[in-house]
Design an enzyme around this catalytic site. Sequence first.
Site, PDB file in Angstrom:
ATOM      1  N   PRO A 126      33.944  69.723  69.293  1.00 33.03           N
ATOM      2  CA  PRO A 126      34.882  69.247  68.483  1.00 33.03           C
ATOM      3  C   PRO A 126      36.347  69.910  68.768  1.00 33.03           C
ATOM      4  CG  PRO A 126      33.937  70.461  66.540  1.00 33.03           C
ATOM      5  CD  PRO A 126      33.271  70.693  67.806  1.00 33.03           C
ATOM      6  N   CYS A 127      37.289  69.832  70.068  1.00 34.44           N
ATOM      7  CA  CYS A 127      38.476  71.222  70.936  1.00 34.44           C
ATOM      8  C   CYS A 127      39.519  69.617  69.879  1.00 34.44           C
ATOM      9  CB  CYS A 127      38.559  71.104  72.151  1.00 34.44           C
ATOM     10  SG  CYS A 127      38.279  69.340  72.942  1.00 34.44           S
TER      11      CYS A 127
END
Length: 159
Positions: A126-127
Amino acid sequence: MSELYQLDYESPIGVIEIIGTDEAIYSIMFSERDTIVHMKQQQTPKVLVDCCCQLDEYFRGERSEFTFPYRFVGTDFQKKVWNALTGISYANTGSYKDIAVSIGHEKAIRAVGSANGKNKLSIVIPCHRIIGSNGQLTGYAGGLWRKEWLLQHERTTSV
């Protein structure tokens, strides 16, 4: 590495190209194409089909974690950063500095930002949950509008 397969997934925020083998997913990236090119076929590996199903559940607000197998392709430092990103839970955010501290390289904030930008497993790693230390949205390979959409989606569909 085994033969690579590609499957396009139509998400609410655009086409996502999924690339993987019979064993694992290697890339989940937004495409700027308007239409799907690579459709599911009879020989599509189960792992790619599972990835699509889990993305469906995520976009419906029914899934906050992913369980299909995936593989990182990068340097040891990048892999540390990407592993640390998975520690930012659904509907929460962190900063480059938070990640740098968590991997024991508190001065490597820019290197963390660079590694974050090279993440090929969008949404799953989850950047999009990384924001500036001032609380502002920072760059996102899929476009800031998608980052904002994903963060809002997670805030309003807490699983």
